[in-house]
Design an enzyme around this catalytic site. Structure first.
Site, PDB file in Angstrom:
ATOM      1  N   ARG A 130      -6.952  -1.919  16.934  1.00 35.51           N
ATOM      2  CA  ARG A 130      -6.254  -1.942  15.641  1.00 35.51           C
ATOM      3  C   ARG A 130      -6.379  -0.558  15.017  1.00 35.51           C
ATOM      4  O   ARG A 130      -7.464   0.038  15.029  1.00 35.51           O
ATOM      5  CB  ARG A 130      -6.864  -2.977  14.682  1.00 35.51           C
ATOM      6  CG  ARG A 130      -6.547  -4.403  15.019  1.00 35.51           C
ATOM      7  CD  ARG A 130      -6.739  -5.341  13.827  1.00 35.51           C
ATOM      8  NE  ARG A 130      -5.605  -5.240  12.904  1.00 35.51           N
ATOM      9  CZ  ARG A 130      -4.434  -5.844  13.099  1.00 35.51           C
ATOM     10  NH1 ARG A 130      -4.237  -6.554  14.181  1.00 35.51           N
ATOM     11  NH2 ARG A 130      -3.459  -5.698  12.216  1.00 35.51           N
ATOM     12  N   HIS A 142       0.736   0.416   4.071  1.00 39.25           N
ATOM     13  CA  HIS A 142       0.413  -0.605   3.066  1.00 39.25           C
ATOM     14  C   HIS A 142      -0.189   0.069   1.837  1.00 39.25           C
ATOM     15  O   HIS A 142      -0.313   1.306   1.795  1.00 39.25           O
ATOM     16  CB  HIS A 142      -0.657  -1.557   3.632  1.00 39.25           C
ATOM     17  CG  HIS A 142      -0.217  -2.423   4.740  1.00 39.25           C
ATOM     18  ND1 HIS A 142       0.650  -3.471   4.577  1.00 39.25           N
ATOM     19  CD2 HIS A 142      -0.539  -2.393   6.055  1.00 39.25           C
ATOM     20  CE1 HIS A 142       0.836  -4.075   5.748  1.00 39.25           C
ATOM     21  NE2 HIS A 142       0.130  -3.443   6.650  1.00 39.25           N
ATOM     22  N   CYS A 156       5.085  -2.565   8.108  1.00 43.65           N
ATOM     23  CA  CYS A 156       4.254  -3.116   9.176  1.00 43.65           C
ATOM     24  C   CYS A 156       4.918  -4.320   9.868  1.00 43.65           C
ATOM     25  O   CYS A 156       5.894  -4.126  10.580  1.00 43.65           O
ATOM     26  CB  CYS A 156       2.877  -3.473   8.627  1.00 43.65           C
ATOM     27  SG  CYS A 156       1.599  -3.460   9.880  1.00 43.65           S
TER      28      CYS A 156
HETATM   29  N1  GLN Z   1       0.835  -8.368  13.271  1.00 44.23           N
HETATM   30  C1  GLN Z   1       1.266  -6.980  13.272  1.00 44.23           C
HETATM   31  C2  GLN Z   1       0.216  -6.012  13.891  1.00 44.23           C
HETATM   32  O1  GLN Z   1      -0.937  -6.335  13.931  1.00 44.23           O
HETATM   33  C3  GLN Z   1       1.568  -6.522  11.865  1.00 44.23           C
HETATM   34  C4  GLN Z   1       0.315  -6.498  10.997  1.00 44.23           C
HETATM   35  C5  GLN Z   1       0.627  -6.125   9.552  1.00 44.23           C
HETATM   36  O2  GLN Z   1       1.691  -6.446   9.020  1.00 44.23           O
HETATM   37  N2  GLN Z   1      -0.368  -5.466   8.886  1.00 44.23           N
HETATM   38  O3  GLN Z   1       0.602  -4.918  14.287  1.00 44.23           O
END
Ligand code: GLN
Length: 247
Positions: free
Chosen positions: A134, A196, A100
């Site tokens: 998101r 993740h 990520c």
């Molecule tokens: N800040 C980045 C995004 O929102 C990565 C987020 C993360 O590492 N989960 O895409």
């Protein structure tokens, strides 16, 4: 010991573990360390934080996820020699897993919401820009390692360039950008992705591929003694079922 019975050692470089470590990502370092120790391979983890140089002799790197504010400080720290040293290590055969936020900073650029574009180190031929939504949820990706299962939580939309090979095709979830059906990127022994979870405890095939690559860099071609992965396979299957149910 490897399958050949020779005692072996291994150095894992954990990039920015104090800043880039969300959604269980530290579990990836623990998985690599345990899977080495179960084979009596003397593995050590070297913390590489802000201002620290990239030590010589790192066989595998891990670069976890983080929110935009952490990425700003880390991107600044990677500019120049530090990012170049990571690229050189990977070109020399070191393994890498980046998840990520870490994955995004291994491309050419990451453009977060409400902040100036962040320079990446250009290991992967890709660019990421923050999108309007998101992507949050379970994800299953069809890859050369079999199906990989995990959890994604990112607003970044990653677009691969002609020089990048995707890690795989999305079966469940959104992946790099929710549009082209691809997830992640792979280059030599480096894997970047949005999974993740932590990823490696539930995906032992990928964990051992990274370990094998790291050991090959230091010890040449060795085979890894097989492990009893019954628990890992059960976790993998359950995560896959959960993802399919939630579709
Ligand atoms: N800040 C980045 C995004 O929102 C990565 C987020 C993360 O590492 N989960 O895409």
């Amino acid at each position: 010991m490897s399958g050949t019975g020779r005692a072996m050692d291994l150095r894992i470089g954990w990039l920015y573990g104090g800043k880039m470590n969300i959604y269980g990502d530290r579990g990836n370092v623990l998985a690599l360390m345990r899977r080495a120790a179960w084979r009596r391979i003397a593995a050590e983890t070297v913390d590489i934080g802000l201002g620290d140089p990239i030590p010589d002799g790192i066989d595998a790197f891990f670069f976890g996820g983080g929110q935009d504010r952490e990425q700003i400080a880390v991107a600044r720290d990677l500019v120049g020699a530090k990012g170049a040293a990571i690229r050189t290590a990977v070109e020399g055969g070191a393994a890498m897993l980046a998840v990520c936020g870490g994955y995004q900073l291994l491309g050419h650029e990451y453009r977060p919401h409400g902040a100036a574009p962040l320079p990446g180190i250009g290991l992967f031929d890709l660019v990421t820009e923050a999108g309007p939504e998101r992507f949050i949820g379970n994800i299953v990706v069809e890859t050369e390692f079999g199906d990989l299962v995990g959890f994604e939580n990112h607003s970044g939309l990653t677009h691969l360039g002609s020089g990048a090979r995707p890690l795989g095709r999305v079966r469940v979830g959104r992946g790099n950008n929710g549009r082209d059906g691809f997830e992640g990127a792979i280059y030599r022994n480096a894997v970047g992705c949005y999974l993740h979870g932590a990823l490696l405890p539930k995906n032992p095939v990928l964990a051992d591929w990274l370990l094998q690559a790291a050991l090959r860099r230091r010890h040449g071609d060795v085979e890894l003694a097989p492990l009893d992965d019954a628990l890992e396979r059960t976790a993998h299957a359950e995560a896959g079922k959960r993802a399919l149910r939630a579709r």
